[in-house]
Design an enzyme around this catalytic site. Structure first.
Site, PDB file in Angstrom:
ATOM      1  N   PHE A  17       1.225   5.146   0.863  1.00 34.89           N
ATOM      2  CA  PHE A  17       0.694   6.197   1.727  1.00 34.89           C
ATOM      3  C   PHE A  17       1.298   7.536   1.320  1.00 34.89           C
ATOM      4  O   PHE A  17       2.430   7.590   0.823  1.00 34.89           O
ATOM      5  CB  PHE A  17       1.056   5.931   3.192  1.00 34.89           C
TER       6      PHE A  17
ATOM      7  N   THR B  20       0.843  -1.197   0.000  1.00 33.84           N
ATOM      8  CA  THR B  20       0.000   0.000   0.000  1.00 33.84           C
ATOM      9  C   THR B  20       0.878   1.246   0.000  1.00 33.84           C
ATOM     10  O   THR B  20       1.865   1.326   0.738  1.00 33.84           O
ATOM     11  CB  THR B  20      -0.935   0.038   1.220  1.00 33.84           C
TER      12      THR B  20
END
Length: 281
Positions: A173, A171
């Site tokens: 960020f 992921t």
């Protein structure tokens, strides 16, 4: 001390990133992305850590909707390898499980283990929150898909570890701040995020983006969206590899501005090392 806002609970992936980037900082968790951003806008937090893309599930937060109107700027990015453990209370076992809780994206990233177990699922607001709910419930028929740190925090037993479908699950960020703190032009890999609205003329987008192609500037993301229910020209959120002070990027941005009614740079920040690793691999 830096106060870091994020969506989720302690032991969530967002919390992990906050602690990694600001080990001496103070965490300020919220139930929604909008609340985390508002905390920075209103001065209750110094920065917000927001997940924007997942390699398996795609877009996480609608940053193209949230960021342009927030008045905030991207000052950093971070790629986190995502790991999920299947955890439950002491005394639980796989053959007794009936229900698994987690965030909707986590459930989507662990389909294989869920299919194998045949368990029903419940959507929680957050992965770490799902672990807390299971601990509070105290029912051995319920389990959570959550980051490994959640098991220790809530006193849960790990029934199966690393159950994510994709071992390369990652992921991305971004860190958002009230102040625009552009990275200096040092020649190091840099990302630039920007917002623009093209003129309402034929082929406007094609012409606006032509400068990136002719200047060999890599456009890594572009997302379009409408504001309101009218027929106004689309707005776009884009990310490019390069610094605005590089001649080739400067030329591309000049052409973009010529065919746009508005262009706003939303962040100039160092490219995370994951990008170089991914490219070399």
């Amino acid at each position: 001390m830096t106060t870091v806002a994020y969506q989720g609970e302690p032991a969530s992936n967002s919390s992990t990133v906050a602690r990694t980037l600001y080990p001496a900082g103070s965490e300020l968790p919220f139930t929604s992305f909008e609340q985390a951003l508002d905390a920075v806008t209103l001065g209750a937090a110094d920065v917000a850590v927001i997940p924007v893309d997942n390699s398996a599930a795609g877009r996480v937060a609608d940053v193209h909707h949230l960021l342009p109107e927030s008045g905030l700027f991207i000052v950093a990015e971070y790629f986190l390898p995502i790991r999920f453990d299947l955890m439950a209370v002491s005394g639980a076992s796989l053959d007794r499980l009936e229900c698994v809780r987690s965030h909707v994206h986590a459930l989507g990233q662990c389909r294989k283990v869920l299919r194998e177990g045949g368990w029903r699922t419940l959507v929680s607001d957050d992965t770490a929150g799902a672990a807390r709910e299971v601990a509070e419930l105290g029912d051995p028929r319920h389990a959570a898909l959550a980051p490994p740190a959640a098991a220790e925090l809530f006193g849960l037993r790990v029934l199966r570890s690393a159950v994510e479908d994709d071992p390369d699950n990652t992921t991305r960020f971004v860190v958002l701040s009230r102040a625009a703190v552009p990275a200096p032009h040092t020649g190091e890999p840099t990302m630039t995020s920007l917002f623009f609205c093209v003129r309402n003329i034929p082929s406007a987008l094609y012409k606006a983006l032509g400068g990136f192609a002719s200047s060999a500037v890599n456009l890594t993301k572009i997302e379009s969206y409408q504001v309101g229910a009218g027929l106004n020209a689309s707005r776009f959120y884009a990310e490019i590899e390069g610094h605005p002070e590089e001649p080739r990027v400067e030329l591309a941005l000049q052409e973009l501005r010529f065919f746009s009614t508005e262009v706003r740079v939303l962040g100039v920040y160092p490219a995370h090392g994951h990008r170089r690793t991914e490219r070399s691999g």
